[in-house]
Structures are given as structure tokens and as C-alpha cells.
Design a protein around this motif. Structure first.
Motif, PDB file in Angstrom:
ATOM      1  N   ILE A   1      -7.225  45.640   6.260  1.00 47.86           N
ATOM      2  CA  ILE A   1      -8.643  45.398   6.557  1.00 47.86           C
ATOM      3  C   ILE A   1      -8.941  45.791   8.003  1.00 47.86           C
ATOM      4  O   ILE A   1      -9.932  46.472   8.279  1.00 47.86           O
ATOM      5  CB  ILE A   1      -9.021  43.929   6.280  1.00 47.86           C
ATOM      6  N   LEU A   2      -8.090  45.373   8.928  1.00 48.40           N
ATOM      7  CA  LEU A   2      -8.287  45.730  10.331  1.00 48.40           C
ATOM      8  C   LEU A   2      -8.226  47.244  10.533  1.00 48.40           C
ATOM      9  O   LEU A   2      -8.969  47.797  11.341  1.00 48.40           O
ATOM     10  CB  LEU A   2      -7.243  45.038  11.211  1.00 48.40           C
ATOM     11  N   ARG A   3      -7.370  47.913   9.785  1.00 48.63           N
ATOM     12  CA  ARG A   3      -7.300  49.376   9.864  1.00 48.63           C
ATOM     13  C   ARG A   3      -8.566  50.026   9.320  1.00 48.63           C
ATOM     14  O   ARG A   3      -9.077  50.992   9.887  1.00 48.63           O
ATOM     15  CB  ARG A   3      -6.083  49.893   9.099  1.00 48.63           C
ATOM     16  N   SER A   4      -9.105  49.465   8.245  1.00 46.39           N
ATOM     17  CA  SER A   4     -10.297  50.057   7.630  1.00 46.39           C
ATOM     18  C   SER A   4     -11.521  50.009   8.545  1.00 46.39           C
ATOM     19  O   SER A   4     -12.415  50.841   8.427  1.00 46.39           O
ATOM     20  CB  SER A   4     -10.611  49.383   6.289  1.00 46.39           C
ATOM     21  N   VAL A   5     -11.543  49.045   9.472  1.00 46.99           N
ATOM     22  CA  VAL A   5     -12.661  48.961  10.427  1.00 46.99           C
ATOM     23  C   VAL A   5     -12.236  49.491  11.806  1.00 46.99           C
ATOM     24  O   VAL A   5     -12.912  49.249  12.806  1.00 46.99           O
ATOM     25  CB  VAL A   5     -13.240  47.531  10.525  1.00 46.99           C
ATOM     26  N   ARG A   6     -11.115  50.190  11.836  1.00 44.83           N
ATOM     27  CA  ARG A   6     -10.617  50.907  13.013  1.00 44.83           C
ATOM     28  C   ARG A   6     -10.291  50.021  14.212  1.00 44.83           C
ATOM     29  O   ARG A   6     -10.449  50.423  15.351  1.00 44.83           O
ATOM     30  CB  ARG A   6     -11.596  52.005  13.411  1.00 44.83           C
ATOM     31  N   VAL A   7      -9.851  48.810  13.931  1.00 43.42           N
ATOM     32  CA  VAL A   7      -9.417  47.918  15.010  1.00 43.42           C
ATOM     33  C   VAL A   7      -7.949  48.172  15.328  1.00 43.42           C
ATOM     34  O   VAL A   7      -7.529  48.060  16.472  1.00 43.42           O
ATOM     35  CB  VAL A   7      -9.656  46.445  14.631  1.00 43.42           C
ATOM     36  N   VAL A   8      -7.173  48.530  14.304  1.00 47.41           N
ATOM     37  CA  VAL A   8      -5.775  48.883  14.507  1.00 47.41           C
ATOM     38  C   VAL A   8      -5.506  50.272  13.942  1.00 47.41           C
ATOM     39  O   VAL A   8      -6.253  50.777  13.103  1.00 47.41           O
ATOM     40  CB  VAL A   8      -4.800  47.857  13.846  1.00 47.41           C
ATOM     41  N   ILE A   9      -4.427  50.866  14.429  1.00 50.34           N
ATOM     42  CA  ILE A   9      -3.993  52.185  13.974  1.00 50.34           C
ATOM     43  C   ILE A   9      -2.584  52.024  13.422  1.00 50.34           C
ATOM     44  O   ILE A   9      -1.758  51.314  14.013  1.00 50.34           O
ATOM     45  CB  ILE A   9      -3.989  53.176  15.153  1.00 50.34           C
ATOM     46  N   ASP A  10      -2.316  52.671  12.293  1.00 48.45           N
ATOM     47  CA  ASP A  10      -0.976  52.574  11.710  1.00 48.45           C
ATOM     48  C   ASP A  10      -0.197  53.863  11.896  1.00 48.45           C
ATOM     49  O   ASP A  10      -0.767  54.932  12.092  1.00 48.45           O
ATOM     50  CB  ASP A  10      -1.043  52.193  10.234  1.00 48.45           C
ATOM     51  N   ARG A  11       1.132  53.717  11.867  1.00 45.00           N
ATOM     52  CA  ARG A  11       2.045  54.851  11.915  1.00 45.00           C
ATOM     53  C   ARG A  11       3.128  54.594  10.891  1.00 45.00           C
ATOM     54  O   ARG A  11       3.791  53.555  10.914  1.00 45.00           O
ATOM     55  CB  ARG A  11       2.649  54.993  13.311  1.00 45.00           C
ATOM     56  N   ARG A  12       3.289  55.536   9.991  1.00 41.74           N
ATOM     57  CA  ARG A  12       4.269  55.380   8.915  1.00 41.74           C
ATOM     58  C   ARG A  12       5.516  56.205   9.207  1.00 41.74           C
ATOM     59  O   ARG A  12       5.427  57.352   9.611  1.00 41.74           O
ATOM     60  CB  ARG A  12       3.663  55.817   7.592  1.00 41.74           C
ATOM     61  N   ARG A  13       6.661  55.560   8.985  1.00 45.68           N
ATOM     62  CA  ARG A  13       7.960  56.225   9.087  1.00 45.68           C
ATOM     63  C   ARG A  13       8.758  55.817   7.867  1.00 45.68           C
ATOM     64  O   ARG A  13       9.287  54.704   7.827  1.00 45.68           O
ATOM     65  CB  ARG A  13       8.698  55.784  10.343  1.00 45.68           C
ATOM     66  N   GLY A  14       8.825  56.687   6.887  1.00 41.20           N
ATOM     67  CA  GLY A  14       9.511  56.344   5.638  1.00 41.20           C
ATOM     68  C   GLY A  14       8.838  55.152   4.989  1.00 41.20           C
ATOM     69  O   GLY A  14       7.648  55.172   4.717  1.00 41.20           O
ATOM     70  N   MET A  15       9.595  54.088   4.780  1.00 39.04           N
ATOM     71  CA  MET A  15       9.058  52.876   4.155  1.00 39.04           C
ATOM     72  C   MET A  15       8.464  51.902   5.174  1.00 39.04           C
ATOM     73  O   MET A  15       7.843  50.927   4.813  1.00 39.04           O
ATOM     74  CB  MET A  15      10.165  52.161   3.369  1.00 39.04           C
ATOM     75  N   SER A  16       8.668  52.167   6.456  1.00 43.67           N
ATOM     76  CA  SER A  16       8.214  51.257   7.500  1.00 43.67           C
ATOM     77  C   SER A  16       6.835  51.661   8.027  1.00 43.67           C
ATOM     78  O   SER A  16       6.559  52.845   8.213  1.00 43.67           O
ATOM     79  CB  SER A  16       9.223  51.266   8.652  1.00 43.67           C
TER      80      SER A  16
END
Length: 83
Positions: free
Chosen positions: A39-54
Motif C-alpha cells: 500500500i505504501l508503495r502504491s502511493v509512492r511513500v516507499v520504493i522497493d528493490r527486488r533481488r531474487g526472492m528478497s
């Protein structure tokens, strides 16, 4: 305390963290923490970074000014609880 505020306070204090690290720190399940982070990502409060399963999250850079007024009462509460 709101789960959202707990997540934001943790990321503000610790920087980039995995979902598991955040969940452990705020004492929630990974599933619940992940849903709130989405939810926080969808409103651009946080940014995610994916590495494999993490997946790691950090605060977006433009959120710092918005977060300050939200986190000040939390800091005061933490000080009061420590007394």
C-alpha cells in the motif's frame, strides 16, 4: 500505534530493509508487513528493490518533509515510555 507509522519510523531510522527485517522489528508477520508495504508503495511513500526472492524497501526521497510531523509524536511517546 499505526502499522503504517511503525513501518515508516523503522525505515526512517534504519534505511533500506528487507520485509523480514521490518516485520521482525515491528513484531508483525511477514504477510501483514508485506501487505502494508504494498500500500505504501502504491502511493509512492516507499520504493522497493527486488533481488531474487528478497524484496527490500526504503523511503522515497521526497517523503522526508512529509514524515517529520508524523514521527515527532512517536519520538515523544518513546521518550515518555522510557521514563
Amino acid at each position: 500505534m499505526s502499522i503504517f507509522i511503525a513501518i515508516l519510523a523503522h525505515l526512517k531510522a534504519r534505511g533500506t530493509q528487507t520485509v523480514g527485517d521490518i516485520a521482525e522489528a515491528i513484531q508483525l508477520s511477514i504477510r501483514t508487513t508485506s501487505k502494508h508495504l504494498q500500500i505504501l508503495r502504491s502511493v509512492r511513500v516507499v520504493i522497493d528493490r527486488r533481488r531474487g526472492m528478497s524484496v527490500s524497501y526504503r523511503l522515497s526521497s521526497e517523503q522526508d518533509d512529509i514524515l517529520k510531523p508524523l514521527l515527532i509524536p512517536l519520538r515523544v511517546q518513546n521518550v515518555m515510555n522510557a521514563l
